[in-house]
Design a protein around this motif. Structure first.
Motif, short mmCIF file in Angstrom:
data_model
loop_
_atom_site.label_atom_id
_atom_site.label_comp_id
_atom_site.label_asym_id
_atom_site.label_seq_id
_atom_site.Cartn_x
_atom_site.Cartn_y
_atom_site.Cartn_z
N SER A 189 -7.94 -5.05 5.81
CA SER A 189 -8.77 -5.92 6.68
C SER A 189 -7.99 -7.18 7.01
CB SER A 189 -10.05 -6.35 5.99
OG SER A 189 -10.57 -5.33 5.21
N ILE A 206 -10.90 2.64 6.60
CA ILE A 206 -10.06 1.96 5.61
C ILE A 206 -9.82 0.49 5.96
CG2 ILE A 206 -8.86 3.98 4.62
CD1 ILE A 206 -6.57 3.37 6.57
N VAL A 257 -10.54 4.53 -0.47
CA VAL A 257 -10.72 5.99 -0.39
C VAL A 257 -11.12 6.51 -1.77
CG1 VAL A 257 -9.56 8.19 0.07
CG2 VAL A 257 -9.09 6.18 1.51
N LYS A 277 2.29 1.73 -3.33
CA LYS A 277 1.24 2.14 -4.29
C LYS A 277 0.94 3.63 -4.16
CE LYS A 277 -1.84 -1.37 -3.90
NZ LYS A 277 -3.19 -1.81 -3.57
N HIS A 278 0.94 4.13 -2.90
CA HIS A 278 0.51 5.52 -2.67
C HIS A 278 1.69 6.48 -2.55
CE1 HIS A 278 -3.72 4.47 -2.22
NE2 HIS A 278 -3.27 3.36 -1.67
N PHE A 316 -13.40 -1.38 1.44
CA PHE A 316 -13.44 0.09 1.49
C PHE A 316 -12.21 0.66 0.78
CE2 PHE A 316 -12.43 4.24 3.09
CZ PHE A 316 -13.65 4.89 3.00
N ASN A 375 0.84 -1.22 0.00
CA ASN A 375 0.00 0.00 0.00
C ASN A 375 0.86 1.25 0.00
OD1 ASN A 375 -2.46 -1.17 -0.07
ND2 ASN A 375 -2.86 -1.04 2.13
N GLY A 390 -6.91 -5.64 1.57
CA GLY A 390 -5.53 -5.76 2.07
C GLY A 390 -5.41 -5.36 3.54
N PHE A 415 1.46 3.46 9.41
CA PHE A 415 0.67 2.32 9.90
C PHE A 415 1.50 1.62 10.98
CE2 PHE A 415 -1.45 3.23 6.01
CZ PHE A 415 -2.77 2.84 6.20
N VAL A 426 -8.65 -4.34 -4.32
CA VAL A 426 -10.11 -4.48 -4.16
C VAL A 426 -10.56 -4.01 -2.77
CG1 VAL A 426 -10.49 -6.33 -5.84
CG2 VAL A 426 -9.90 -6.90 -3.49
N ASP A 477 5.13 6.16 4.88
CA ASP A 477 5.36 6.58 3.48
C ASP A 477 5.20 8.08 3.33
OD1 ASP A 477 2.63 7.38 2.67
OD2 ASP A 477 2.14 5.27 2.97
P1 ADP Z 1 -6.43 -1.99 -1.50
O1 ADP Z 1 -6.27 -3.41 -1.85
O2 ADP Z 1 -7.45 -1.28 -2.32
O3 ADP Z 1 -5.17 -1.26 -1.31
P2 ADP Z 1 -6.58 -1.89 1.34
O4 ADP Z 1 -7.54 -2.53 2.25
O5 ADP Z 1 -5.18 -2.33 1.43
O6 ADP Z 1 -7.15 -2.06 -0.09
O7 ADP Z 1 -6.65 -0.34 1.59
C1 ADP Z 1 -7.90 0.31 1.70
C2 ADP Z 1 -7.81 1.72 1.24
O8 ADP Z 1 -7.01 2.47 2.15
C3 ADP Z 1 -7.07 1.87 -0.06
O9 ADP Z 1 -7.99 1.71 -1.12
C4 ADP Z 1 -6.52 3.26 0.02
O10 ADP Z 1 -7.49 4.17 -0.41
C5 ADP Z 1 -6.28 3.47 1.49
N1 ADP Z 1 -4.84 3.30 1.83
C6 ADP Z 1 -4.27 2.19 2.35
N2 ADP Z 1 -2.94 2.41 2.56
C7 ADP Z 1 -2.70 3.66 2.19
C8 ADP Z 1 -1.51 4.49 2.18
N3 ADP Z 1 -0.35 4.03 2.61
N4 ADP Z 1 -1.64 5.74 1.74
C9 ADP Z 1 -2.84 6.21 1.34
N5 ADP Z 1 -3.98 5.51 1.33
C10 ADP Z 1 -3.91 4.25 1.74
#
Ligand code: ADP
Length: 486
Positions: free
Chosen positions: A452, A429, A436, A390-391, A434, A387, A450, A477, A447, A416
């Motif tokens: 949860s 989240i 964002v 990704k972000h 869910f 995550n 991750g 986190f 999806v 991050d």
């Molecule tokens: P996904 O598989 O979509 O990443 P997650 O359950 O891991 O699903 O995360 C849920 C949501 O939390 C993500 O869709 C994202 O919007 C937000 N999120 C999780 N980690 C981060 C992060 N490090 N920075 C910003 N947003 C995050």
């Protein structure tokens, strides 16, 4: 033996019968039994107290008259009229209702009052006690008449028993009348009090239990599909108020759980329908007419990609369901911290290669080793790192820190420099599916399970995950595991 058995069966059946009665009737019956035991006991106590007091006052009068007779020097020589006169003087204006006489130890009467129409016996006990200088009170029952009370007192002159006994007696007519009146009052009052108490007990029990009937009706209206009804909470702050309140809180929790389950089901179908639609669309398109081998290949590649992602989602969901049901084998081993951190960081670096993201490991405050289910923990931290990558912006830095916490817990932090998460969504989240920004995350391949899954894995270690972030300033986190330090 058979009798005992029969008695047992009877008791058992009676109990069943009793247990089937409404609570209000059971309370009233219990009340009735208690009152039926207590009322006669109280009545018996009062009756005996009154009887004792009345006898005491009669005995007091007899004692005073006997002592006066004994004190009278001429008592031995008194003629009939003399004793009558004495009793008359003693009774004053009232009618003389006493008998008196003077007897010797052989029972010979030396003097007696005219009204001595009752054969006053001189009992052996009274004689024996008189010889020792003691007076004796006795009651004699008479057929169809009130009993007779009598005092026998020895005549003692200069400390010596003269051999004469003074006997004074009176019928207990007045005492008996009072006691019989008291008995009549009791016989009439007790059943009446019992009835009033039973009825009052029944009415009070019905009133007290009335809210329960309301609660039962409200509970009848509840169903699996509609948990929005709530029980009426009684105004009075009593046990039923607390019970209704507890039920309502339980219903709220159930409603919430049902709602989450419903949302989860619809999210699962939605998430699985999207790749399925893509697979079907691709297959239909490929089959519409004859295609070149390259076109078939490309269609099959898309189908393979979508089915792989579907497979991953299903695997994750299964893992999440098993973790939440406590069905995962939680085999913990000793994990060397440096090796573990290095392993997850290397995997994450591969993911961040395209964006040239640097994964930094800080382990100076970490314990040398810890106890954990390594696979599950590496899955959780891997999800946090993926995550974070990704972000994160290109050329960004993702930090993985580990330190020993208070007690025996270990804390892993993934930090991050990405776009961050709005404050109000920091708890949401962690809900399954869910996201964002769902459109953006879907393109990125997520999806929404991750986090949860990561939280479920942390809970498997007795810990939890908390998120901290401010929009635009990256996210942190913190995953803690308990009972981890040896
Ligand atoms: P996904 O598989 O979509 O990443 P997650 O359950 O891991 O699903 O995360 C849920 C949501 O939390 C993500 O869709 C994202 O919007 C937000 N999120 C999780 N980690 C981060 C992060 N490090 N920075 C910003 N947003 C995050």
């Amino acid at each position: 033996m058979p009798l005992l058995k029969f008695k047992k069966i009877l008791q058992k059946n009676n109990w069943h019968l009793y247990a089937r009665l409404p609570i209000s009737v059971r309370i009233a019956a219990g009340h009735a039994i208690l009152m039926a035991i207590l009322l006669p006991m109280v009545g018996f106590g009062i009756y005996n107290m009154v009887r004792r007091d009345l006898l005491k006052s009669v005995d007091g009068a007899l004692l005073v008259s006997a002592e006066s007779m004994r004190a009278s020097k001429s008592s031995e020589g008194l003629v009939k009229g003399g004793l009558d006169q004495f009793l008359q003087n003693f009774s004053g204006e009232r009618e003389v209702n006493a008998y008196a006489r003077v007897v010797d130890l052989s029972g010979n009467v030396r003097n007696r009052s005219t009204r001595d129409d009752v054969p006053l016996p001189v009992s052996k006990i009274a004689m024996a006690r008189a010889e020792q200088g003691a007076s004796t009170f006795e009651s004699w029952d008479r057929p169809d008449k009130a009993p007779f009370r009598q005092l026998t007192m020895p005549v003692i002159v200069s400390g010596l028993f003269t051999g004469s006994l003074v006997q004074v007696g009176t019928p207990l007519d007045a005492t008996w009348a009072t006691l019989s009146q008291l008995r009549s009052v009791f016989y009439l009052a007790f059943p009446a009090i019992l009835c009033v108490c039973v009825m009052a007990g029944y009415i009070m029990a019905r009133r007290a239990l009335a809210p329960v009937v309301g609660m039962r009706r409200a509970a009848d209206q509840l169903s699996g599909s509609d948990l929005s009804h709530r029980l009426e909470v009684p105004q009075v702050h009593d046990e039923l108020h607390d019970l209704a309140d507890t039920f309502n809180r339980m219903l709220a929790r159930l409603e919430d759980a049902f709602e989450r389950q419903r949302r989860f089901n619809s999210d699962v179908s939605h998430e699985l329908r999207t790749p399925l639609t893509a697979i079907r669309g691709e297959a239909e398109l490929a089959l519409r007419r004859i295609r070149s081998p390259e076109e078939y290949r490309s269609a099959l590649e898309t189908i393979q990609k979508e089915s792989l992602s579907m497979g991953c989602t299903v695997d994750d969901l299964l893992l999440l369901a098993r973790a939440e049901a406590g069905a995962l084998p939680n085999v913990k081993t000793v994990v060397t911290t440096a090796e573990f951190l290095e392993g997850v960081a290397v995997k994450a670096s591969l993911l961040g290669k395209n964006k040239q993201i640097q994964v930094k490991v800080l382990g100076a405050e970490a314990p040398v080793s810890f106890i954990a289910a390594e696979n599950y923990l590496s899955l959780a931290i891997g999800n946090l790192l993926s995550n974070a990558i990704k972000h994160s912006p290109e050329h960004g830095v993702v930090t993985l820190a580990c330190k020993k916490e208070k007690g025996d817990s270990v804390l892993f932090s993934v930090i991050d420099q990405g776009e961050g998460i709005p404050k109000g969504l920091l708890e949401q989240i962690f809900d399954p599916f869910f996201r964002v920004d769902s459109a953006r995350n879907r393109i990125a391949g997520g999806v929404g399970i991750g986090l949860s899954l990561a939280r479920a894995m942390a809970k498997l270690h007795g810990g939890n995950i908390k998120a901290e972030s401010a929009s635009g300033r990256g996210s942190q986190f913190h995953l803690s595991i308990q009972q981890a330090v040896i």
